[in-house]
Design a protein around this motif. Sequence first.
Motif, PDB file in Angstrom:
ATOM      1  N   ARG A  91       0.893  -0.541  -0.301  1.00 40.01           N
ATOM      2  CA  ARG A  91      -0.286  -0.004   0.122  1.00 40.01           C
ATOM      3  C   ARG A  91       1.076   0.938  -0.678  1.00 40.01           C
ATOM      4  O   ARG A  91       0.482   2.022  -0.334  1.00 40.01           O
ATOM      5  CB  ARG A  91      -0.805  -0.163   1.056  1.00 40.01           C
ATOM      6  CG  ARG A  91      -2.074  -1.399   1.469  1.00 40.01           C
ATOM      7  CD  ARG A  91      -3.013  -0.577   2.764  1.00 40.01           C
ATOM      8  NE  ARG A  91      -3.830  -2.253   1.922  1.00 40.01           N
ATOM      9  CZ  ARG A  91      -4.944  -2.104   1.483  1.00 40.01           C
ATOM     10  NH1 ARG A  91      -5.228  -1.166   0.589  1.00 40.01           N
ATOM     11  NH2 ARG A  91      -5.591  -3.418   1.447  1.00 40.01           N
ATOM     12  N   ARG A  92       2.261   1.078   0.853  1.00 38.78           N
ATOM     13  CA  ARG A  92       2.531   2.764   0.942  1.00 38.78           C
ATOM     14  C   ARG A  92       2.675   2.383  -0.400  1.00 38.78           C
ATOM     15  O   ARG A  92       3.756   3.481  -0.894  1.00 38.78           O
ATOM     16  CB  ARG A  92       3.892   2.488   2.138  1.00 38.78           C
ATOM     17  CG  ARG A  92       4.864   1.822   2.273  1.00 38.78           C
ATOM     18  CD  ARG A  92       5.263   1.636   3.581  1.00 38.78           C
ATOM     19  NE  ARG A  92       6.694   0.777   3.716  1.00 38.78           N
ATOM     20  CZ  ARG A  92       7.218   0.479   4.498  1.00 38.78           C
ATOM     21  NH1 ARG A  92       6.664   1.327   5.799  1.00 38.78           N
ATOM     22  NH2 ARG A  92       7.933   0.015   4.659  1.00 38.78           N
ATOM     23  N   ALA A  93       4.039   1.251  -1.281  1.00 40.62           N
ATOM     24  CA  ALA A  93       4.648   1.675  -2.004  1.00 40.62           C
ATOM     25  C   ALA A  93       3.047   2.840  -3.648  1.00 40.62           C
ATOM     26  O   ALA A  93       4.203   3.078  -4.137  1.00 40.62           O
ATOM     27  CB  ALA A  93       4.743   0.298  -2.828  1.00 40.62           C
ATOM     28  N   LEU A  94       2.231   1.854  -3.700  1.00 38.81           N
ATOM     29  CA  LEU A  94       1.120   2.381  -4.138  1.00 38.81           C
ATOM     30  C   LEU A  94       0.991   3.888  -4.027  1.00 38.81           C
ATOM     31  O   LEU A  94       0.772   4.498  -5.368  1.00 38.81           O
ATOM     32  CB  LEU A  94       0.227   1.453  -4.330  1.00 38.81           C
ATOM     33  CG  LEU A  94       0.356   0.175  -4.744  1.00 38.81           C
ATOM     34  CD1 LEU A  94      -1.533  -0.950  -5.229  1.00 38.81           C
ATOM     35  CD2 LEU A  94       0.457   0.246  -6.688  1.00 38.81           C
ATOM     36  N   ALA A  95       1.587   4.246  -2.873  1.00 38.45           N
ATOM     37  CA  ALA A  95       1.013   5.980  -2.655  1.00 38.45           C
ATOM     38  C   ALA A  95       2.021   6.406  -2.599  1.00 38.45           C
ATOM     39  O   ALA A  95       1.732   7.832  -3.062  1.00 38.45           O
ATOM     40  CB  ALA A  95       0.836   5.860  -1.200  1.00 38.45           C
ATOM     41  N   LEU A  96       3.224   5.908  -3.423  1.00 38.06           N
ATOM     42  CA  LEU A  96       4.179   6.722  -3.477  1.00 38.06           C
ATOM     43  C   LEU A  96       3.627   6.141  -4.639  1.00 38.06           C
ATOM     44  O   LEU A  96       4.112   8.335  -5.711  1.00 38.06           O
ATOM     45  CB  LEU A  96       5.506   5.881  -3.021  1.00 38.06           C
ATOM     46  CG  LEU A  96       7.357   7.028  -3.595  1.00 38.06           C
ATOM     47  CD1 LEU A  96       6.871   8.549  -3.277  1.00 38.06           C
ATOM     48  CD2 LEU A  96       7.781   5.946  -3.106  1.00 38.06           C
ATOM     49  N   VAL A  97       3.543   5.862  -5.735  1.00 39.51           N
ATOM     50  CA  VAL A  97       3.263   5.754  -6.793  1.00 39.51           C
ATOM     51  C   VAL A  97       1.800   6.605  -7.542  1.00 39.51           C
ATOM     52  O   VAL A  97       2.379   7.575  -8.201  1.00 39.51           O
ATOM     53  CB  VAL A  97       2.926   4.521  -7.216  1.00 39.51           C
ATOM     54  CG1 VAL A  97       2.070   4.621  -8.687  1.00 39.51           C
ATOM     55  CG2 VAL A  97       3.791   3.082  -7.711  1.00 39.51           C
TER      56      VAL A  97
END
Length: 208
Positions: A91-97
């Motif tokens: 989820r935090r990777a996708l938030a960064l994306v």
Amino acid sequence: MSLFLGPGKGALFPGAIMRITGGTVKGHRLAKLRWPDIRPTADMVRGSIFNIVGQNLNDLIVLDLFAGSGSLGIESLSRGAKSCVFIDNSRRALALVNKNIAICGFKENAVAIKADLPKGLNQVKTYGYEQFDLVFMDPPYGSGYVKPTMIKLIEENLLNQDGVIVVERSTRSTDSLPSRIQALRLKQSKTYGSTIIGFYGFPRHKGE
């Protein structure tokens, strides 16, 4: 996309600054890294990858797997790609994306999907995507995901016949880059520090 180049070789770390290296938003800064488990492809290596796959990606459909910060997919959009699908299970990777997509103004050209790979690959079809021209793939080192993810791409018929899969590995990784995976062939590979980039595609000629 995860990457560790080692000391003195361009390793990225929390707080590192990333920039888009070419295209319409060249020079744009991406969001600063805050977590050590998200290690994007360094600017120098990204630039080298696009020297091989092409500087002009006009109208290509791109897939960024194990997307991390999304830097390679966003770089593709900057260089003219029509759209890009980003997949990660964090989820935090996708938030960064999503933050980086917004920074560069590509909200209309991008889809970010939370899914476990490789089994979650078929989710792209629910968003109207059938095939891709360019696929980036950098699973966690030593995870053993390279071969099953590429096989899943073939099984789901997600790679255009003339498409290219770009795979990033570490020279220290236990999962290597095989010369062939079912119908796919390793066309060429390049080494940058302790990073290996492999370029896969379908054979264009009989016996290739």
